[in-house]
Design a protein around this motif. Structure first.
Motif: not given
Length: 470
Positions: A85-91
Motif C-alpha cells: 500500500d503506497f497511499s502516502g506516496t500517492w497523496f
C-alpha cells in the motif's frame, strides 16, 4: 545560476493545499493569521521542495525491485514483490499536483509566464512519476474541488499530456515576463535558461520510454537531448539543510541506530565488484559502505540477512557519502541520465554517437561522485567498458545507466523496458507466488484510493503493464 544555498525553513506562506485525486477541498476561513490564499512565491517554494521529496519517495518505493536495496528481513514484501500500500506516496504526488494547479492558474492570471512555464514542467514531472508507478490515474477531473470521485484517465493519453505540458512550459519559459522567478525556486534559483534545459531533458526521458513502439521517433528524442543539459552543472537537484537532512541520509543514520534500512542488494554489489562484470568499479566505495572487515557484501533480495548480525556484516547505505550526506542533494534529473538516453536513442542509427554518449554518461556520473582521476581513467580504459562503437550493446548502456541512476525511480522504468535483463539479475527469494515466476510491472492502487474512489479504480494485477512496457 543554480541555487546552491542550503534550503531555508519552508516559509509559512507556502501552504500545502492538501488534496488527493479523490477528495479535494479548500479550507474557507477569515483568520488573518491563517491566510486563505498562498502567494505564487510561497507555492513555488513548497512545490520545488516537495517535488524533490516525491523523487525520493518514489525511489524508495521501487529500489528493492531493481535490486539496489534489499531487506534485512526474510520475505519482506518490498523484496518479494507483494501488493504493498503506497497511499502516502500517492497523496504526496497529488498534493504537489494540486499546488501546481493552483500556482499555474495564479501565474496565468497574472501573466507570470516563467512561473507558469516552470509549473508546467513540474506538473509534467509529478504526473509522469504517478503514471509510471500506477498506470491509469485521475487527472482531468482531479483539481476542480467539486468532484470527489474523479474518473481515471488512460495512461497513454496522459503521456500526451506530459509531453504537451513540457512543450508549453518551454514556450512560456522562453517568453518575456514582468514577474521573475527568484530564490523561492529551490531547484535553479530562478535560472530560466537552465529550466528550459531541464524541460528538454525531461522530454527526452519520457519520449525514450516508448522506444520500440509505434510512433516512436529517435530523432525527436535526440533533438531533446541536444537542447537538454550540457554538463553536471545543469543537474536538477534540491540541496538539503541542517534542520532537514537529505532523506537518504536519514535512512543511513536510522540504520546506524539499528532502525534497519538501506541494506544493499547482492546484485548491486556484484555488478560493481568484479563478479558479474570484469572491471572493478571505483564508484562502489563512494556509494555504499563496507562490512567491519572492509569488504563489500550484499544481501540477497527476499532472503534477509540470515544469521548475520544487525550491523557490521553486510553493506548498507552509510552516513557521509555522496548520496547520504546530510546536506547531499536529492537528484531529480542529471546530465549522466541524459547522455544514456542519447546513447539509447542513437544506438540503431549512429553507433559512434551512441558510444560517445555512453562513455560521457559514465564519466559524468564519476565526476559527480568525485572519483579520483586515476581511478576514472583506469575504469574508462578497461576493454570491457571501452568496447568501441562497433561492439557497443544495449546491455552495456542499460547496465551503466542503472549504476548512474542509483536510488532514482527512473531506474524501475528502465528495468521494465529492459525486461529486467541485467546480467546475473536473479528473481528475489520467496517471490510472490501470485506472479507465477514473473517480476512486478506496476504498483497496486493504494488502499486509500480504493476506499474513497473504488468505483473508478481499474481492476489490475501487478503483472499488467504500463502502456509503454510492451
Amino acid at each position: 545560476m543554480k541555487l546552491h544555498n542550503k534550503i531555508r525553513a519552508i516559509m509559512g506562506a507556502s501552504l500545502i493545499l492538501s488534496a488527493s485525486a479523490c477528495e479535494s477541498f479548500l479550507d474557507v476561513n477569515e483568520n488573518p493569521n491563517n491566510p486563505e490564499d498562498a502567494p505564487i512565491s510561497g507555492l513555488m517554494t513548497n512545490i520545488t521542495y516537495e517535488t524533490s521529496l516525491n523523487v525520493f519517495r518514489s525511489g524508495s518505493a521501487v529500489s528493492n525491485y531493481v535490486q539496489y536495496l534489499a531487506s534485512p528481513n526474510p520475505d519482506s514484501g518490498s523484496d518479494t514483490m507483494e501488493p504493498l500500500d503506497f497511499s502516502g506516496t500517492w497523496f504526496s504526488l497529488y498534493n504537489v499536483m494540486t499546488d501546481l494547479n493552483e500556482m499555474n492558474k495564479k501565474a496565468e492570471e497574472a501573466g507570470s509566464l516563467h512561473y507558469l512555464g516552470a509549473g508546467q514542467v513540474l506538473m509534467a514531472l509529478n504526473l509522469g512519476m504517478t503514471v509510471d508507478l500506477f498506470g491509469d490515474v485521475p487527472f482531468s477531473e482531479s483539481f476542480n474541488f467539486t468532484t470527489v470521485t474523479p474518473k481515471y484517465d488512460d495512461d497513454q493519453t496522459l503521456y500526451g499530456n506530459i509531453i504537451s505540458l513540457l512543450d508549453q512550459g518551454i514556450a512560456n519559459l522562453q517568453g518575456t515576463t514582468s514577474i521573475s522567478i527568484g530564490n523561492d525556486d529551490f531547484i535553479y534559483g530562478g535560472d530560466v535558461a537552465t529550466w528550459i534545459k531541464f524541460a528538454n531533458t525531461l522530454k527526452a526521458r519520457y519520449l525514450i520510454h516508448s522506444r520500440g513502439g509505434s510512433g516512436f521517433s529517435a530523432a525527436e528524442v535526440l533533438a531533446a537531448t541536444t537542447a537538454g543539459f550540457s554538463s553536471n552543472a545543469d543537474n536538477a537537484e534540491v540541496i538539503f539543510f541542517e534542520q532537514r537532512f537529505n532523506p537518504w541520509a536519514q535512512v543511513a543514520i536510522n540504520n546506524s541506530n539499528l532502525l534497519l534500512g538501506g541494506w544493499i542488494s547482492e546484485q548491486f554489489i556484484e555488478a560493481l565488484d568484479g563478479t558479474s562484470y570484469p572491471a572493478v568499479d571505483p564508484r562502489l566505495a563512494l556509494m555504499v559502505g563496507t562490512t567491519d572487515d572492509g569488504e563489500f557484501v550484499g544481501t540477497v533480495n527476499g532472503a534477509g540477512r540470515g544469521n548475520a548480525p544487525e550491523q557490521g556484516a553486510r553493506s548498507t547505505l552509510i552516513p557521509g557519502q555522496y548520496y547520504t550526506s546530510t546536506l547531499s542533494p536529492v537528484l531529480i534529473a542529471t546530465y549522466a541520465e541524459l547522455k544514456f538516453i542519447e546513447a539509447e536513442a542513437a544506438f540503431d542509427t549512429d553507433k559512434a554517437r551512441a558510444f560517445d554518449a555512453y562513455m560521457e554518461g559514465i564519466e559524468a556520473h564519476m565526476d559527480m561522485l568525485g572519483v579520483a582521476a586515476a581511478d576514472k581513467a583506469t575504469y574508462l580504459s578497461d576493454p570491457s567498458v571501452n568496447v568501441g562503437a562497433a561492439d557497443l550493446t544495449l546491455d552495456l548502456i542499460f547496465k551503466e545507466k542503472w549504476v548512474a541512476m542509483f536510488l532514482h525511480p527512473e531506474s524501475w522504468n528502465d528495468a521494465r523496458r529492459f525486461d529486467y535483463n541485467y546480467k546475473n539479475f536473479s528473481p528475489p527469494a520467496n517471490l510472490n507466488p501470485n506472479l507465477g515466476g514473473n517480476l512486478i510491472r506496476r504498483l497496486a492502487y493504494p488502499d486509500s484510493e480504493i476506499s474513497r474512489n473504488g468505483q473508478n479504480v481499474p481492476s489490475v494485477t501487478l503483472l499488467d503493464r504500463i502502456w509503454w512496457d510492451q
